[in-house]
Design an enzyme around this catalytic site. Structure first.
Site, PDB file in Angstrom:
ATOM      1  N   ASP A 121      36.263  29.052 -14.873  1.00  0.00           N
ATOM      2  CA  ASP A 121      35.670  27.987 -13.938  1.00  0.00           C
ATOM      3  C   ASP A 121      36.440  26.741 -14.432  1.00  0.00           C
ATOM      4  O   ASP A 121      36.773  26.373 -15.284  1.00  0.00           O
ATOM      5  CB  ASP A 121      34.026  28.007 -14.277  1.00  0.00           C
ATOM      6  CG  ASP A 121      33.257  27.095 -13.503  1.00  0.00           C
ATOM      7  OD1 ASP A 121      33.855  26.695 -12.311  1.00  0.00           O
ATOM      8  OD2 ASP A 121      32.303  26.439 -13.919  1.00  0.00           O
ATOM      9  N   THR A 153      34.825  23.432 -13.259  1.00  0.00           N
ATOM     10  CA  THR A 153      33.829  22.335 -13.507  1.00  0.00           C
ATOM     11  C   THR A 153      33.309  22.639 -14.968  1.00  0.00           C
ATOM     12  O   THR A 153      32.627  23.589 -14.941  1.00  0.00           O
ATOM     13  CB  THR A 153      32.815  22.032 -12.317  1.00  0.00           C
ATOM     14  OG1 THR A 153      33.179  21.865 -11.355  1.00  0.00           O
ATOM     15  CG2 THR A 153      31.953  21.081 -12.714  1.00  0.00           C
ATOM     16  N   PHE A 184      19.717  22.822  -1.220  1.00  0.00           N
ATOM     17  CA  PHE A 184      20.974  23.107  -1.231  1.00  0.00           C
ATOM     18  C   PHE A 184      21.032  24.407  -1.825  1.00  0.00           C
ATOM     19  O   PHE A 184      20.604  24.932  -2.705  1.00  0.00           O
ATOM     20  CB  PHE A 184      21.631  22.122  -2.080  1.00  0.00           C
ATOM     21  CG  PHE A 184      23.056  22.482  -2.480  1.00  0.00           C
ATOM     22  CD1 PHE A 184      24.155  21.842  -1.533  1.00  0.00           C
ATOM     23  CD2 PHE A 184      23.560  23.169  -3.474  1.00  0.00           C
ATOM     24  CE1 PHE A 184      25.346  22.477  -1.693  1.00  0.00           C
ATOM     25  CE2 PHE A 184      24.764  23.650  -3.501  1.00  0.00           C
ATOM     26  CZ  PHE A 184      25.717  23.046  -2.603  1.00  0.00           C
ATOM     27  N   LYS A 233      23.120  15.375   3.183  1.00  0.00           N
ATOM     28  CA  LYS A 233      24.357  15.253   2.555  1.00  0.00           C
ATOM     29  C   LYS A 233      24.913  16.653   2.114  1.00  0.00           C
ATOM     30  O   LYS A 233      23.980  17.250   1.960  1.00  0.00           O
ATOM     31  CB  LYS A 233      24.326  14.384   1.047  1.00  0.00           C
ATOM     32  CG  LYS A 233      23.467  15.113  -0.060  1.00  0.00           C
ATOM     33  CD  LYS A 233      23.409  14.402  -1.234  1.00  0.00           C
ATOM     34  CE  LYS A 233      22.639  14.957  -2.489  1.00  0.00           C
ATOM     35  NZ  LYS A 233      22.656  14.330  -3.762  1.00  0.00           N
ATOM     36  N   THR A 257      36.787  27.243  -8.061  1.00  0.00           N
ATOM     37  CA  THR A 257      36.356  26.024  -7.979  1.00  0.00           C
ATOM     38  C   THR A 257      35.718  25.985  -6.655  1.00  0.00           C
ATOM     39  O   THR A 257      36.154  27.012  -5.647  1.00  0.00           O
ATOM     40  CB  THR A 257      37.368  25.088  -8.031  1.00  0.00           C
ATOM     41  OG1 THR A 257      36.870  23.629  -7.695  1.00  0.00           O
ATOM     42  CG2 THR A 257      38.543  25.359  -6.981  1.00  0.00           C
ATOM     43  N   GLY A 258      34.821  25.375  -6.255  1.00  0.00           N
ATOM     44  CA  GLY A 258      34.101  24.946  -4.982  1.00  0.00           C
ATOM     45  C   GLY A 258      34.455  23.790  -4.205  1.00  0.00           C
ATOM     46  O   GLY A 258      34.206  23.458  -3.171  1.00  0.00           O
ATOM     47  N   ASP A 259      35.742  23.125  -4.930  1.00  0.00           N
ATOM     48  CA  ASP A 259      36.253  22.168  -4.150  1.00  0.00           C
ATOM     49  C   ASP A 259      36.902  22.105  -2.795  1.00  0.00           C
ATOM     50  O   ASP A 259      37.276  23.515  -2.412  1.00  0.00           O
ATOM     51  CB  ASP A 259      37.422  21.261  -5.182  1.00  0.00           C
ATOM     52  CG  ASP A 259      36.568  20.746  -6.398  1.00  0.00           C
ATOM     53  OD1 ASP A 259      35.576  20.470  -6.381  1.00  0.00           O
ATOM     54  OD2 ASP A 259      37.443  20.789  -7.629  1.00  0.00           O
TER      55      ASP A 259
END
Length: 849
Positions: free
Chosen positions: A393, A395, A538, A561, A675-677
């Site tokens: 992972d 983060t 979310f 957001k 990553t979820g970026d």
């Protein structure tokens, strides 16, 4: 009872009643005893022998022992086989028993932990294993949660409590859970809690840690239950003096145990290799026995027949063929030492020694916590040196998981960048003087920001900037952990949320408190209380969070957001211009490795919200398919929003991450990072942590929404890498580097495979009338495909694609003849070059200077 639990029919839904063991027992729900060990006194011998005889050598010697018990073919005593076999089986069994003994001790320690259970209107101490579904448990600060509980009440206001979920998901940051208002009123009143007889209808046991659906029926009310009121086994209660919870799932039905699975017998690569070698050796032994047996049959039929007077056959032997058959088995016994049974003993001894070396390794000792390495099993030690792939992972693993508010984009303007007197951008560092927030008595002293213009705009009263920070102060799940000496201490479930709320706090929009129905914010010194009507949660599928509030003026507002990919498609058409500019800002933030979010708002009317809340309440009572129906209801109101801006958060790498990854690459270990970026952020992080380097000739992206799409794109990628690319691609990002653009033919082939569009070849480039004579040019459009390139050659290449000529819908770099670092193209060359990049939804191409 265990057999009964194992043979229970699968549940479709779970029904239970609080404080009523007699009612709950008829459903035969599992008790709270857990078992992670593989053996017990009765099953150890048969199960362990079954596992050991899965090794080919052990099975072979067992078969050999059986043969030696037949006097017609045995020429050796059976003691010669049984002694080494029993020795090997015994040594392995002792090792397996010692490993399983540790599991038994761990199980007993957990099962015998003390918990406080409400029984007969009294709080009594009971062992964990005696807890039953429907019991009400009292927990205190720093205690482990005994089972999966529905939070009823707590010592904190509004039924809040804080838990640490490191045992479940590895995250050390605390998470907040909140009881229903109707049950939080019970408090710690034992009499009221003993009279609580609510009925629960919920989903059956499953392994989904982040989801729960159920409903509470009590005193004529029906209330929906979700994961925000659940305390799962394995969590630790933190910063909460006490809380009461109702047991919904116990023992093997808890989500922790549902995810653990059964203990399996594992074989290492050496075990598999030895099994294969033994099979080959056994095959060789069979061949030798067959040849010798055949030779015996031939000799007996030709010559031995005449010597029966001196060498008579056994009574059971009536032919030369049968004599050869018996001889075959005799030779199998005689030559049994060919199979190396002692090899297994040697391997077990070596594994045991390796485990001690691991425990003694000083380089694996963590001095700060006085924690040495510990080999908990001796079965898989040799696999440590055979690692080929690492899945990690990002983060919190590669990064520190400490988020800082770095930049933002509000109303088409970027804030957070600092420039010198000559107008050149300066990187933020310790030498710069941060913005002074001392006039804000509630500001966080640890928050650093270097762009003074943003604070000035806030003080001038810019409406869009105020709305921007209002979203950050209202749309979150942050809780106030403690108020001591006027200091606010935020407890955020996500470090991202903590960073955003802290930024709003320092710029004058201070989140002060929340209840199930209100949120209080101090806006530039004035306290404002918003009535909270709904929280649109979310999750990984929605990629956004929203709140619906009513302000002091009575106006209804939706604040949202989330990721730009989901926010942009839900904006009002009037936001198109701002969306294009903000999209460029987001791309710039992403290339710097920053985590980005978009903020939006919408004005609502009372009639629409009233109807929507009725549908939301109705969907909240659904058990099956609740998540999909909730998403559909949420989506109805999250439309036609007005874009406010975007945020950019920095998460720095852990110490020595680039050096570690470089050494792993030198060891030929392949590293995968999850990553979820955004794509650009992921690429930038890849370069900064040495996963991607300038020496790599090609970087490509595979993007697909189905297994078939990914498989097809991987096939195209492989073709391009091998230099035989043909056909079209969909969703690839290709970053051209100097090594590839040297060969125009290779570049043309790759671009043709990538885009499938109309591409000029070299001959057309150099024809009279064209602007080229250079060596690089391409253009294509559609399907999410994009080309981001940087021509480092002294050439003049023009491009043309199906969407139009070079320069149409393209964004040129601010300095066409710039030297040095090009962030998008990841080049650091002291060569004049010009960059062309794709706008959102546009075309892309490349052009040289």
């Amino acid at each position: 009872m265990n057999l009964c639990e194992e043979n229970r029919p699968p549940e479709e839904e779970r029904r239970l009643r609080a404080n009523d063991r007699e009612y709950n027992e008829k459903f035969q729900y599992a008790h709270n005893r857990i078992k992670t060990s593989k053996y017990n006194v009765v099953t150890f011998l048969p199960v362990n022998l079954f596992e050991q005889f899965q090794r080919v050598a052990n099975a072979y010697f067992l078969f050999l022992l059986i043969l030696q018990l037949i006097p017609q073919i045995s020429s050796l005593s059976w003691f010669t086989t049984i002694v080494p076999l029993v020795l090997v089986l015994t040594i392995t069994a002792v090792k397996d028993a010692s490993d399983d003994l540790f599991r038994h001790r761990s199980d007993n320690q957990v099962n015998n932990r003390q918990s406080q259970v409400l029984i007969n209107s009294k709080v009594q101490k009971e062992k964990w294993m005696n807890v039953r579904v429907g019991d009400i448990i009292k927990m205190e600060d720093n205690q482990f949660v005994a089972a999966d509980l529905l939070l009823l009440s707590s010592s904190e206001p509004h039924g809040l409590c804080y838990i640490e979920t490191a045992e479940l998901d590895g995250e050390t940051n605390l998470k907040a859970r909140q009881a229903l208002p109707i049950t939080s009123e019970l408090g710690d009143n034992i009499g009221l809690l003993a009279q609580f007889n609510g009925d629960i209808v919920c989903e059956p046991p499953n392994n989904k840690l982040d989801r729960f659906a159920g409903s509470l029926h009590w005193n004529g009310d029906s209330l929906p239950l979700d994961n925000e009121s659940m305390l799962l086994r394995g969590c630790i209660l933190r910063n909460t003096d006490w809380c009461f919870g109702l047991v919904l799932f116990a023992g093997p039905d808890t989500k922790l145990m549902q995810n653990s699975g059964r203990t399996k017998f594992k074989r290492t690569s050496i075990d598999r290799l030895m099994n294969t070698l033994v099979l080959w050796i056994f095959g060789f032994l069979v061949c030798m026995g067959s040849i010798l047996g055949l030779g015996n049959a031939v000799w007996e039929s030709i010559t031995g027949y005449y010597f029966q007077v001196y060498m008579p056959w056994e009574k059971s032997v009536d032919s030369a063929v049968f004599s050869g058959f018996l001889t075959f088995w005799s030779y199998i016994i005689i030559l049994n030492t060919v199979v190396p049974i002692s090899l297994y003993v040697s391997v077990e001894v070596i594994r045991l020694g390796h485990s001690y070396f691991i425990n003694w390794d000083r380089k694996m000792y963590y001095a700060k916590r006085d924690t040495p390495a510990e080999a908990r099993t001796t079965t898989l030690n040799e696999e440590l040196g055979q690692i080929e792939y690492i899945f990690s992972d990002k983060t919190g693993t590669l990064t520190q998981n400490i988020m800082t508010f770095n930049k933002c984009s509000i109303n088409c303007r970027i804030y957070g960048e600092v420039f010198d007197v000559n107008g050149h951008k300066i990187e933020s560092n310790e030498k710069l003087v941060p913005v002074d927030f001392s006039t804000n008595l509630l500001a966080d002293a640890g928050f650093l920001f270097y762009d003074y213009s943003l604070l000035e705009v806030v003080r001038r009263g810019d409406r869009s900037v105020h709305e921007f920070f209002r979203v950050l102060s209202l749309c979150h799940t942050v809780m106030i952990e403690d108020k001591a000496k006027g200091e606010l201490q935020y407890q955020a479930q996500s470090p991202d949320e903590g960073a955003l709320v802290t930024a709003a706090r320092n710029f004058g929009f201070v989140f002060q408190s929340r209840t199930p129905e209100t949120i209080s914010v101090q806006e530039l010194g004035e306290t404002c209380t918003y009535r909270l009507l709904a929280i649109l949660d979310f999750n990984n599928y929605r990629k956004r969070m929203s709140v619906i509030v009513r302000n002091a003026e009575g106006k209804l507002k939706l604040y949202c957001k989330g990721a730009d990919s989901v926010i942009f498609e839900r904006l009002h058409p009037c936001c198109q211009h701002m969306m294009n500019i903000t999209g460029d800002h987001l791309s710039e933030f992403a290339t710097e490795g920053l985590r980005t979010l978009c903020l939006a708002t919408r004005d609502l009317d009372d009639e629409m919200v009233s109807e929507w809340l009725l549908r939301l309440r109705k969907v909240g009572m659904v058990l099956e398919g609740r998540e999909a129906e909730l998403a559909a209801v949420y989506n109805e109101i999250e439309q036609d929003m007005i874009l406010l801006g975007a945020t950019a958060i920095e998460d720095k790498l852990q110490e020595a991450v680039p050096e570690t990854i470089a050494k792993l690459a030198m060891a030929n270990i392949k590293l995968w990072v999850l990553t979820g970026d955004k794509q650009e952020t992921a690429v930038n992080i890849g370069y900064s942590c040495n996963m991607l380097t300038d020496d790599m000739s090609e970087v490509f992206v595979v993007s697909g929404s189905s297994a078939q799409d990914v498989r097809e794109e991987l096939r195209h990628a492989k073709q391009r890498i091998l230099g035989c690319g043909k056909g079209t691609g969909n969703g690839f990002l290709y970053t051209a580097t100097k090594d590839l653009v040297k060969d125009p033919g290779m570049m043309t082939s790759m671009l043709g495979a990538l885009g499938g569009g109309r591409i000029r070849d070299r001959d057309q480039w150099s024809q009279p009338g064209s602007r080229t004579g250079g060596r690089l040019g391409a253009g294509f459009s559609g399907g999410g495909m994009s080309l981001q390139g940087c021509d480092l050659l002294q050439s003049d290449a023009a491009t043309e694609g199906p969407g139009g000529g070079a320069g149409e819908d393209l964004q040129e770099s601010s300095d066409p003849g710039h030297r040095g670092w090009c962030k998008r193209c990841q080049h650091d060359k002291d060569i004049p070059h010009r960059c062309w990049h794709q706008r959102a939804g546009g075309y892309a191409g490349g052009a040289g200077q």
